[in-house]
Design an enzyme around this catalytic site. Structure first.
Site, PDB file in Angstrom:
ATOM      1  CG  HIS A  22      14.472  63.106  85.980  1.00 61.83           C
ATOM      2  ND1 HIS A  22      15.499  63.758  86.358  1.00 61.83           N
ATOM      3  CD2 HIS A  22      14.167  63.668  84.394  1.00 61.83           C
ATOM      4  CE1 HIS A  22      16.042  64.496  85.503  1.00 61.83           C
ATOM      5  NE2 HIS A  22      15.383  64.407  84.472  1.00 61.83           N
ATOM      6  CG  ASP A  77      11.958  64.329  96.828  1.00 60.73           C
ATOM      7  OD1 ASP A  77      13.216  64.677  97.034  1.00 60.73           O
ATOM      8  OD2 ASP A  77      10.984  65.016  96.955  1.00 60.73           O
ATOM      9  CB  CYS A  96       2.204  42.805  86.058  1.00 62.57           C
ATOM     10  SG  CYS A  96       0.731  43.596  84.975  1.00 62.57           S
ATOM     11  CB  THR A 114      19.271  71.417  89.369  1.00 59.82           C
ATOM     12  OG1 THR A 114      19.505  70.558  88.325  1.00 59.82           O
ATOM     13  CG2 THR A 114      18.929  72.963  88.724  1.00 59.82           C
TER      14      THR A 114
HETATM   15  N1  APR Z   1      20.413  73.934  98.653  1.00 55.36           N
HETATM   16  C1  APR Z   1      20.396  74.042  97.500  1.00 55.36           C
HETATM   17  N2  APR Z   1      21.513  73.348  96.315  1.00 55.36           N
HETATM   18  C2  APR Z   1      22.046  72.567  96.889  1.00 55.36           C
HETATM   19  C3  APR Z   1      21.981  72.114  98.438  1.00 55.36           C
HETATM   20  C4  APR Z   1      21.175  72.890  99.195  1.00 55.36           C
HETATM   21  N3  APR Z   1      21.409  72.553 100.636  1.00 55.36           N
HETATM   22  N4  APR Z   1      22.997  70.793  98.657  1.00 55.36           N
HETATM   23  C5  APR Z   1      23.521  70.826  97.372  1.00 55.36           C
HETATM   24  N5  APR Z   1      23.080  71.680  96.403  1.00 55.36           N
HETATM   25  C6  APR Z   1      23.201  71.691  95.018  1.00 55.36           C
HETATM   26  C7  APR Z   1      24.555  71.220  94.467  1.00 55.36           C
HETATM   27  O1  APR Z   1      25.728  72.102  94.505  1.00 55.36           O
HETATM   28  C8  APR Z   1      24.440  70.644  93.148  1.00 55.36           C
HETATM   29  O2  APR Z   1      24.527  71.814  92.136  1.00 55.36           O
HETATM   30  O3  APR Z   1      22.598  70.840  94.334  1.00 55.36           O
HETATM   31  C9  APR Z   1      22.991  70.331  93.151  1.00 55.36           C
HETATM   32  C10 APR Z   1      22.621  68.984  92.962  1.00 55.36           C
HETATM   33  O4  APR Z   1      23.046  68.399  91.770  1.00 55.36           O
HETATM   34  P1  APR Z   1      22.928  66.924  91.599  1.00 55.36           P
HETATM   35  O5  APR Z   1      23.403  65.982  92.554  1.00 55.36           O
HETATM   36  O6  APR Z   1      23.567  66.923  89.927  1.00 55.36           O
HETATM   37  O7  APR Z   1      21.374  66.520  91.151  1.00 55.36           O
HETATM   38  P2  APR Z   1      20.587  67.027  90.157  1.00 55.36           P
HETATM   39  O8  APR Z   1      20.978  68.411  89.250  1.00 55.36           O
HETATM   40  O9  APR Z   1      18.941  67.052  90.612  1.00 55.36           O
HETATM   41  O10 APR Z   1      20.639  65.708  89.080  1.00 55.36           O
HETATM   42  C11 APR Z   1      19.792  65.777  88.073  1.00 55.36           C
HETATM   43  O11 APR Z   1      20.700  63.621  87.350  1.00 55.36           O
HETATM   44  O12 APR Z   1      21.267  61.457  88.171  1.00 55.36           O
HETATM   45  C12 APR Z   1      20.242  62.232  87.464  1.00 55.36           C
HETATM   46  O13 APR Z   1      18.009  61.734  87.619  1.00 55.36           O
HETATM   47  C13 APR Z   1      18.859  62.169  88.285  1.00 55.36           C
HETATM   48  O14 APR Z   1      17.196  63.906  88.762  1.00 55.36           O
HETATM   49  C14 APR Z   1      18.708  63.616  88.563  1.00 55.36           C
HETATM   50  C15 APR Z   1      19.352  64.331  87.553  1.00 55.36           C
END
Ligand code: APR
Length: 251
Positions: free
Chosen positions: A119, A104, A158, A199
């Site tokens: 990503h 985003d 394209c 994350t």
């Molecule tokens: N504030 C902080 N952390 C949060 C919040 C919040 N309000 N809400 C959820 N989380 C945490 C969750 O506990 C989780 O650990 O954010 C994390 C989200 O994890 P994922 O859904 O796995 O997302 P991410 O780690 O960004 O995934 C990495 O995986 O699918 C691929 O390319 C995609 O970039 C993504 C990558």
């Protein structure tokens, strides 16, 4: 949210070069679904195999294109949250390098410069055949519209080779954008302080970046309501939502 450790607050206020690695949780409070949170996670509705792989694109480019276009349109309605804004303000007090897994544009819209989108981005496009960049302004329907459920739409063609235009998002099994990981690794290695925000730390090679800091004795702070795969490598675990914690942690 518990009171923050005074030593951590002092560290955040004194740090001169900070690197922040963010994931989907950073944008959760803006209304962007995360990927793996049970129930609300984006993948809960669509499986990664269906949509975020080169094979899915080959099998049904219209479905994959429509889903990404719908996500980009959704984002046009959403706003950066207090966590994004706190990071942007911090850049006025220290050198803040944002390295994000998010596709985003909320960091940018809050005023942060993003050193690397590991990503890719929902708002960058290229030809799936010749790789020529395709201007987002020419993507039909990427204007603020009421995002309904994805309708099937044909990807643009394209102008260079006639191939189908795809989002410049990194799909499972694809390489990261040229130089992105290296910039992230350099930013971590030269930081006084590394924040890991929102994350799960499950996807490589992004999840390896905080380990570079840990290996060099650079303090690592995790901001996440839950424990993650990275928690054992963090010096502090702030168990809170980023929009609540970052405005209190950052000067
Ligand atoms: N504030 C902080 N952390 C949060 C919040 C919040 N309000 N809400 C959820 N989380 C945490 C969750 O506990 C989780 O650990 O954010 C994390 C989200 O994890 P994922 O859904 O796995 O997302 P991410 O780690 O960004 O995934 C990495 O995986 O699918 C691929 O390319 C995609 O970039 C993504 C990558």
């Amino acid at each position: 949210m518990d009171d923050l450790d005074p030593e951590l607050l002092a560290l955040a206020r004194s740090a001169r070069t900070v690197t922040v690695l963010t994931g989907a949780g950073m944008s959760a409070e803006s209304g962007v679904p995360t990927f793996r949170d049970a129930g609300t996670g984006l993948w809960a509705r669509w499986s990664p195999e269906e949509l975020a792989t080169p094979e899915a694109w080959e099998a049904d480019p219209e479905l994959v294109w429509s889903w990404y276009l719908w996500r980009a349109r959704q984002l046009r309605r959403l706003r950066p949250n207090a966590g994004h804004r706190a990071l942007a303000r911090w850049a006025g007090r220290a050198r803040v390098q944002v390295v994000t897994q998010n596709v985003d544009d909320l960091h940018e819209r809050a005023g942060s410069e993003v050193l690397a989108h590991l990503h890719g981005s929902l708002f960058a496009f290229r030809c799936s055949a010749c790789g020529a960049p395709f201007p987002g302004a020419l993507v039909p329907g990427l204007s603020p519209v009421d995002p309904e459920e994805p309708t099937r739409e044909r990807p643009p063609m394209c102008p260079v080779c006639g191939g189908a235009v795809r989002p410049s998002v990194v799909w499972f099994g694809e390489l990261l954008p040229e130089g992105a990981l290296e910039r992230g690794a350099d930013a971590v290695a030269e930081a006084d302080l590394v924040l890991v925000v929102g994350t799960s730390g499950l996807v490589q090679p992004a999840a390896s970046l905080p380990l570079i800091a840990a290996g060099r004795g650079i303090p690592v702070v995790e901001v996440n309501p839950e424990d993650t795969a990275l928690t054992p490598h963090a010096d502090w675990a702030v168990r809170a939502r980023s929009a609540e914690a970052l405005p209190r942690l950052l000067p």
